[in-house]
Design a protein around this motif. Structure first.
Motif, PDB file in Angstrom:
ATOM      1  N   MET A   1      -6.221 -11.239  12.140  1.00 16.37           N
ATOM      2  CA  MET A   1      -5.257 -10.393  12.280  1.00 16.37           C
ATOM      3  C   MET A   1      -5.071  -9.835  13.754  1.00 16.37           C
ATOM      4  SD  MET A   1      -4.781  -7.018   9.949  1.00 16.37           S
ATOM      5  CE  MET A   1      -4.117  -7.727   8.289  1.00 16.37           C
ATOM      6  N   THR A   2      -4.279  -9.680  14.219  1.00 19.53           N
ATOM      7  CA  THR A   2      -3.845  -9.347  15.577  1.00 19.53           C
ATOM      8  C   THR A   2      -3.712  -7.465  15.498  1.00 19.53           C
ATOM      9  OG1 THR A   2      -1.515  -9.266  15.457  1.00 19.53           O
ATOM     10  CG2 THR A   2      -2.608 -11.133  16.515  1.00 19.53           C
ATOM     11  N   PRO A   3      -3.976  -7.064  16.481  1.00 25.29           N
ATOM     12  CA  PRO A   3      -4.043  -5.360  16.653  1.00 25.29           C
ATOM     13  C   PRO A   3      -2.571  -4.935  16.339  1.00 25.29           C
ATOM     14  CG  PRO A   3      -5.288  -6.052  18.446  1.00 25.29           C
ATOM     15  CD  PRO A   3      -4.791  -7.375  17.650  1.00 25.29           C
ATOM     16  N   ALA A   4      -1.437  -5.779  16.604  1.00 28.30           N
ATOM     17  CA  ALA A   4      -0.251  -5.283  16.377  1.00 28.30           C
ATOM     18  C   ALA A   4       0.286  -5.453  14.906  1.00 28.30           C
ATOM     19  CB  ALA A   4       0.733  -6.122  17.294  1.00 28.30           C
ATOM     20  N   VAL A   5      -0.271  -6.593  14.096  1.00 27.79           N
ATOM     21  CA  VAL A   5      -0.257  -6.694  12.814  1.00 27.79           C
ATOM     22  C   VAL A   5      -0.923  -5.875  12.183  1.00 27.79           C
ATOM     23  CG1 VAL A   5      -0.639  -8.347  10.917  1.00 27.79           C
ATOM     24  CG2 VAL A   5       0.202  -9.171  13.026  1.00 27.79           C
ATOM     25  N   PHE A   6      -2.086  -5.316  12.570  1.00 30.63           N
ATOM     26  CA  PHE A   6      -2.718  -4.422  11.870  1.00 30.63           C
ATOM     27  C   PHE A   6      -2.181  -2.976  11.773  1.00 30.63           C
ATOM     28  CE2 PHE A   6      -5.794  -0.714  11.965  1.00 30.63           C
ATOM     29  CZ  PHE A   6      -6.451  -1.146  10.946  1.00 30.63           C
ATOM     30  N   ARG A   7      -1.591  -2.616  12.991  1.00 28.92           N
ATOM     31  CA  ARG A   7      -1.091  -1.308  12.978  1.00 28.92           C
ATOM     32  C   ARG A   7       0.129  -1.126  12.408  1.00 28.92           C
ATOM     33  NH1 ARG A   7      -2.173  -2.680  18.605  1.00 28.92           N
ATOM     34  NH2 ARG A   7      -0.036  -3.149  18.968  1.00 28.92           N
ATOM     35  N   SER A   8       1.035  -2.159  12.291  1.00 28.28           N
ATOM     36  CA  SER A   8       2.170  -2.477  11.514  1.00 28.28           C
ATOM     37  C   SER A   8       1.834  -2.331  10.058  1.00 28.28           C
ATOM     38  CB  SER A   8       3.029  -3.797  11.813  1.00 28.28           C
ATOM     39  OG  SER A   8       4.082  -3.912  10.858  1.00 28.28           O
ATOM     40  N   LEU A   9       1.102  -3.165   9.414  1.00 28.83           N
ATOM     41  CA  LEU A   9       0.525  -3.000   8.001  1.00 28.83           C
ATOM     42  C   LEU A   9      -0.199  -1.615   7.835  1.00 28.83           C
ATOM     43  CD1 LEU A   9       0.498  -4.649   5.707  1.00 28.83           C
ATOM     44  CD2 LEU A   9      -1.428  -5.779   6.450  1.00 28.83           C
ATOM     45  N   ALA A  10      -0.785  -1.007   8.833  1.00 29.56           N
ATOM     46  CA  ALA A  10      -1.345   0.235   8.554  1.00 29.56           C
ATOM     47  C   ALA A  10      -0.464   1.243   8.306  1.00 29.56           C
ATOM     48  CB  ALA A  10      -2.176   0.598   9.628  1.00 29.56           C
TER      49      ALA A  10
ATOM     50  N   THR B   1     -12.619  -9.123   5.476  1.00 25.40           N
ATOM     51  CA  THR B   1     -12.354  -8.468   4.179  1.00 25.40           C
ATOM     52  C   THR B   1     -11.367  -7.284   4.346  1.00 25.40           C
ATOM     53  OG1 THR B   1     -14.346  -7.000   4.850  1.00 25.40           O
ATOM     54  CG2 THR B   1     -14.773  -8.928   3.390  1.00 25.40           C
ATOM     55  N   VAL B   2     -11.239  -6.504   5.462  1.00 23.36           N
ATOM     56  CA  VAL B   2     -10.299  -5.511   5.766  1.00 23.36           C
ATOM     57  C   VAL B   2      -9.066  -6.364   5.709  1.00 23.36           C
ATOM     58  CG1 VAL B   2      -9.532  -3.777   7.225  1.00 23.36           C
ATOM     59  CG2 VAL B   2     -11.829  -4.127   6.935  1.00 23.36           C
ATOM     60  N   GLU B   3      -8.820  -7.337   6.242  1.00 25.55           N
ATOM     61  CA  GLU B   3      -7.393  -8.087   6.349  1.00 25.55           C
ATOM     62  C   GLU B   3      -6.964  -8.326   5.080  1.00 25.55           C
ATOM     63  OE1 GLU B   3      -5.692 -12.267   8.366  1.00 25.55           O
ATOM     64  OE2 GLU B   3      -7.563 -11.640   8.985  1.00 25.55           O
ATOM     65  N   LYS B   4      -7.786  -8.898   4.206  1.00 24.61           N
ATOM     66  CA  LYS B   4      -7.387  -9.173   2.759  1.00 24.61           C
ATOM     67  C   LYS B   4      -7.301  -7.957   2.097  1.00 24.61           C
ATOM     68  CE  LYS B   4      -9.995 -13.746   2.571  1.00 24.61           C
ATOM     69  NZ  LYS B   4     -11.336 -14.355   1.764  1.00 24.61           N
ATOM     70  N   LEU B   5      -7.879  -6.988   2.024  1.00 24.54           N
ATOM     71  CA  LEU B   5      -7.623  -5.755   1.078  1.00 24.54           C
ATOM     72  C   LEU B   5      -6.374  -5.106   1.682  1.00 24.54           C
ATOM     73  CD1 LEU B   5      -8.415  -3.643  -0.520  1.00 24.54           C
ATOM     74  CD2 LEU B   5      -9.711  -2.751   1.271  1.00 24.54           C
ATOM     75  N   MET B   6      -6.004  -5.050   2.915  1.00 31.41           N
ATOM     76  CA  MET B   6      -4.711  -4.537   3.383  1.00 31.41           C
ATOM     77  C   MET B   6      -3.722  -5.400   2.804  1.00 31.41           C
ATOM     78  SD  MET B   6      -5.641  -3.296   7.401  1.00 31.41           S
ATOM     79  CE  MET B   6      -4.254  -2.627   7.651  1.00 31.41           C
ATOM     80  N   LYS B   7      -3.902  -6.747   2.956  1.00 35.33           N
ATOM     81  CA  LYS B   7      -2.874  -7.600   2.434  1.00 35.33           C
ATOM     82  C   LYS B   7      -2.497  -7.222   0.980  1.00 35.33           C
ATOM     83  CE  LYS B   7      -2.744 -10.824   6.246  1.00 35.33           C
ATOM     84  NZ  LYS B   7      -3.195 -12.451   6.357  1.00 35.33           N
ATOM     85  N   LEU B   8      -3.748  -7.214   0.215  1.00 26.12           N
ATOM     86  CA  LEU B   8      -3.644  -7.067  -1.311  1.00 26.12           C
ATOM     87  C   LEU B   8      -3.012  -5.623  -1.390  1.00 26.12           C
ATOM     88  CD1 LEU B   8      -6.928  -8.248  -2.626  1.00 26.12           C
ATOM     89  CD2 LEU B   8      -4.609  -9.263  -3.140  1.00 26.12           C
ATOM     90  N   LEU B   9      -3.222  -4.726  -0.636  1.00 29.12           N
ATOM     91  CA  LEU B   9      -2.623  -3.338  -1.028  1.00 29.12           C
ATOM     92  C   LEU B   9      -1.104  -3.268  -0.348  1.00 29.12           C
ATOM     93  CD1 LEU B   9      -5.576  -1.005   0.687  1.00 29.12           C
ATOM     94  CD2 LEU B   9      -4.650  -1.025  -1.911  1.00 29.12           C
ATOM     95  N   SER B  10      -0.732  -4.050   0.502  1.00 30.12           N
ATOM     96  CA  SER B  10       0.599  -4.005   0.850  1.00 30.12           C
ATOM     97  C   SER B  10       1.541  -4.678  -0.241  1.00 30.12           C
ATOM     98  CB  SER B  10       0.839  -5.070   2.356  1.00 30.12           C
ATOM     99  OG  SER B  10       0.778  -6.399   2.025  1.00 30.12           O
ATOM    100  N   GLN B  11       0.706  -5.430  -1.193  1.00 36.41           N
ATOM    101  CA  GLN B  11       1.475  -6.440  -2.125  1.00 36.41           C
ATOM    102  C   GLN B  11       1.808  -5.533  -3.366  1.00 36.41           C
ATOM    103  OE1 GLN B  11      -0.349  -9.836  -2.796  1.00 36.41           O
ATOM    104  NE2 GLN B  11       0.060 -10.851  -0.869  1.00 36.41           N
ATOM    105  N   SER B  12       1.187  -4.247  -3.548  1.00 37.14           N
ATOM    106  CA  SER B  12       1.149  -3.493  -4.672  1.00 37.14           C
ATOM    107  C   SER B  12       2.101  -2.390  -4.576  1.00 37.14           C
ATOM    108  CB  SER B  12      -0.191  -2.923  -4.961  1.00 37.14           C
ATOM    109  OG  SER B  12      -0.070  -1.848  -5.871  1.00 37.14           O
ATOM    110  N   PRO B  13       3.223  -2.273  -5.277  1.00 34.84           N
ATOM    111  CA  PRO B  13       4.261  -1.418  -5.000  1.00 34.84           C
ATOM    112  C   PRO B  13       3.671  -0.053  -5.275  1.00 34.84           C
ATOM    113  CG  PRO B  13       4.444  -2.330  -7.024  1.00 34.84           C
ATOM    114  CD  PRO B  13       3.352  -3.158  -6.397  1.00 34.84           C
ATOM    115  N   ASP B  14       2.600   0.342  -5.864  1.00 36.70           N
ATOM    116  CA  ASP B  14       1.999   1.614  -5.992  1.00 36.70           C
ATOM    117  C   ASP B  14       1.432   1.950  -4.561  1.00 36.70           C
ATOM    118  OD1 ASP B  14       3.174   2.114  -8.553  1.00 36.70           O
ATOM    119  OD2 ASP B  14       1.370   1.336  -9.505  1.00 36.70           O
TER     120      ASP B  14
END
Length: 69
Positions: free
Chosen positions: A1-10, A46-59
């Protein structure tokens, strides 16, 4: 995950104050979040996967909530 993608997802996950709010969401301290966002430290898989999972959850996605009267 690039820093730009990390910042956007964060920002998507934790809103405008993501640098402070994201750490507890992913089990990392504020310094680590800053290091991932700046590219000083590689984002762990692990952080990348967690953030992607969290982003898919509407809550879990950041949404402005209206105050109830």
């Amino acid at each position: 995950m690039t820093p730009a993608v990390f910042r956007s997802l964060a920002a998507q996950l934790a809103g405008p104050r993501w640098k402070t709010k994201l750490g507890p969401m992913i089990g990392k301290c504020r310094t680590q979040v800053w290091e991932y966002a700046s590219g000083e430290r590689k984002v762990p898989e692990t952080v990348e996967k967690l953030m992607k999972l969290l982003s898919q959850s509407p809550d879990s996605t950041h949404q402005q909530r209206k105050e109830e009267p």
